[in-house]
Design an enzyme around this catalytic site. Structure first.
Site, PDB file in Angstrom:
ATOM      1  N   GLY A  46      50.437  -7.885  72.421  1.00 42.50           N
ATOM      2  CA  GLY A  46      51.346  -8.816  73.082  1.00 42.50           C
ATOM      3  C   GLY A  46      50.718 -10.187  73.205  1.00 42.50           C
ATOM      4  O   GLY A  46      49.497 -10.335  73.117  1.00 42.50           O
ATOM      5  N   GLN A  51      49.178 -18.553  76.356  1.00 40.55           N
ATOM      6  CA  GLN A  51      47.951 -18.199  75.626  1.00 40.55           C
ATOM      7  C   GLN A  51      47.762 -19.033  74.360  1.00 40.55           C
ATOM      8  O   GLN A  51      46.659 -19.066  73.803  1.00 40.55           O
ATOM      9  CB  GLN A  51      47.965 -16.715  75.246  1.00 40.55           C
ATOM     10  CG  GLN A  51      47.829 -15.797  76.446  1.00 40.55           C
ATOM     11  CD  GLN A  51      47.789 -14.352  76.008  1.00 40.55           C
ATOM     12  OE1 GLN A  51      48.822 -13.730  75.820  1.00 40.55           O
ATOM     13  NE2 GLN A  51      46.591 -13.823  75.826  1.00 40.55           N
ATOM     14  N   CYS A  93      42.726  -8.321  77.007  1.00 39.95           N
ATOM     15  CA  CYS A  93      43.557  -9.509  76.816  1.00 39.95           C
ATOM     16  C   CYS A  93      42.925 -10.371  75.729  1.00 39.95           C
ATOM     17  O   CYS A  93      41.704 -10.559  75.725  1.00 39.95           O
ATOM     18  CB  CYS A  93      43.639 -10.283  78.129  1.00 39.95           C
ATOM     19  SG  CYS A  93      44.620 -11.784  78.013  1.00 39.95           S
ATOM     20  N   LEU A  94      43.762 -10.899  74.835  1.00 40.56           N
ATOM     21  CA  LEU A  94      43.242 -11.754  73.761  1.00 40.56           C
ATOM     22  C   LEU A  94      42.579 -13.010  74.312  1.00 40.56           C
ATOM     23  O   LEU A  94      41.747 -13.613  73.643  1.00 40.56           O
ATOM     24  CB  LEU A  94      44.385 -12.144  72.807  1.00 40.56           C
ATOM     25  CG  LEU A  94      45.002 -10.999  71.994  1.00 40.56           C
ATOM     26  CD1 LEU A  94      46.199 -11.492  71.200  1.00 40.56           C
ATOM     27  CD2 LEU A  94      43.964 -10.365  71.069  1.00 40.56           C
ATOM     28  N   HIS A 135      51.850  -7.074  81.842  1.00 40.25           N
ATOM     29  CA  HIS A 135      50.697  -7.932  81.522  1.00 40.25           C
ATOM     30  C   HIS A 135      51.173  -9.304  81.017  1.00 40.25           C
ATOM     31  O   HIS A 135      50.685 -10.341  81.470  1.00 40.25           O
ATOM     32  CB  HIS A 135      49.829  -7.216  80.476  1.00 40.25           C
ATOM     33  CG  HIS A 135      48.651  -8.005  79.993  1.00 40.25           C
ATOM     34  ND1 HIS A 135      47.354  -7.635  80.249  1.00 40.25           N
ATOM     35  CD2 HIS A 135      48.570  -9.143  79.254  1.00 40.25           C
ATOM     36  CE1 HIS A 135      46.530  -8.525  79.706  1.00 40.25           C
ATOM     37  NE2 HIS A 135      47.246  -9.443  79.083  1.00 40.25           N
ATOM     38  N   GLU A 136      52.140  -9.295  80.084  1.00 35.34           N
ATOM     39  CA  GLU A 136      52.584 -10.566  79.487  1.00 35.34           C
ATOM     40  C   GLU A 136      53.391 -11.394  80.481  1.00 35.34           C
ATOM     41  O   GLU A 136      53.260 -12.619  80.514  1.00 35.34           O
ATOM     42  CB  GLU A 136      53.397 -10.315  78.204  1.00 35.34           C
ATOM     43  CG  GLU A 136      52.670  -9.556  77.094  1.00 35.34           C
ATOM     44  CD  GLU A 136      51.279 -10.090  76.763  1.00 35.34           C
ATOM     45  OE1 GLU A 136      51.016 -11.294  76.944  1.00 35.34           O
ATOM     46  OE2 GLU A 136      50.440  -9.275  76.344  1.00 35.34           O
ATOM     47  N   HIS A 139      51.188 -13.283  82.705  1.00 35.01           N
ATOM     48  CA  HIS A 139      50.667 -14.522  82.099  1.00 35.01           C
ATOM     49  C   HIS A 139      51.564 -15.712  82.425  1.00 35.01           C
ATOM     50  O   HIS A 139      51.085 -16.826  82.600  1.00 35.01           O
ATOM     51  CB  HIS A 139      50.609 -14.388  80.571  1.00 35.01           C
ATOM     52  CG  HIS A 139      49.322 -13.820  80.042  1.00 35.01           C
ATOM     53  ND1 HIS A 139      48.095 -14.413  80.226  1.00 35.01           N
ATOM     54  CD2 HIS A 139      49.071 -12.708  79.308  1.00 35.01           C
ATOM     55  CE1 HIS A 139      47.150 -13.694  79.632  1.00 35.01           C
ATOM     56  NE2 HIS A 139      47.715 -12.642  79.068  1.00 35.01           N
TER      57      HIS A 139
END
Ligand code: NI
Length: 169
Positions: A46, A51, A93-94, A135-136, A139
């Site tokens: 995701g 991000q 997380c990226l 999670h997304e 963000h």
């Protein structure tokens, strides 16, 4: 389509509350395409617009694995409208490379938002999809999974992260 640069913790854009998308226009759709390409290139399950440095309420998710294919999820202005259960699982997380932690999340969620055509859609998720949606969407409110750690674990993360990952920056 282009692979965009992924912003890393502690970049300020990751802490900001993202603005709603007012109009699903061509530039929003171009951003969605680039986010999808960036997510697949990473690879990640995701990605949220902050991000890639864009403080707008857009997320993309694909929880497919080699064994199991799932549809690509694109949600504009998403919100969680129902949540139930609770489950602990490992999360990463990226934007926070080389770090994972066990985080408690709702087991099943329903999210609403707009699809790329600008139509309202509702997506129900369990397991990894439920986790990715939470999670997304976090963000978009400037919340990272490490913000959900206990204070002691968060301090430990910060010290370790700043010593290892940030050492190369
Ligand atoms: Ni993330």
């Amino acid at each position: 389509m282009a692979v965009l640069d992924i912003k890393k913790y502690p970049d300020e854009v990751l802490k900001k509350k993202a603005a709603p998308v007012k109009d699903v226009n061509a530039s929003v759709l171009r951003l969605v395409d680039d986010m999808v390409e960036t997510m697949y290139a990473a690879p990640g399950v995701g990605l949220a617009a902050p991000q890639v440095g864009v403080s707008k309420r857009i997320i993309v998710i694909d929880v497919s694995s080699k064994e199991e294919k799932h549809p690509l999820v694109v949600l504009i202005n998403p919100e969680i409208v129902a949540a139930e259960g609770s489950v602990d699982s490992e999360e990463g997380c990226l934007s926070i490379p080389e770090y994972t932690a066990v985080i408690k999340r709702a087991e099943r969620v329903v999210a609403r938002g707009l699809d790329p055509e600008g139509n309202p859609v509702e997506i129900e998720g369990t397991e990894l999809l439920a986790r990715a949606l939470q999670h997304e969407i976090d963000h978009l409110d400037g919340v990272l999974f490490v913000d959900r750690l206990s204070p002691i674990k968060r301090e430990f993360f910060k010290k370790r992260y700043l010593k290892t990952v940030m050492r190369d920056v």
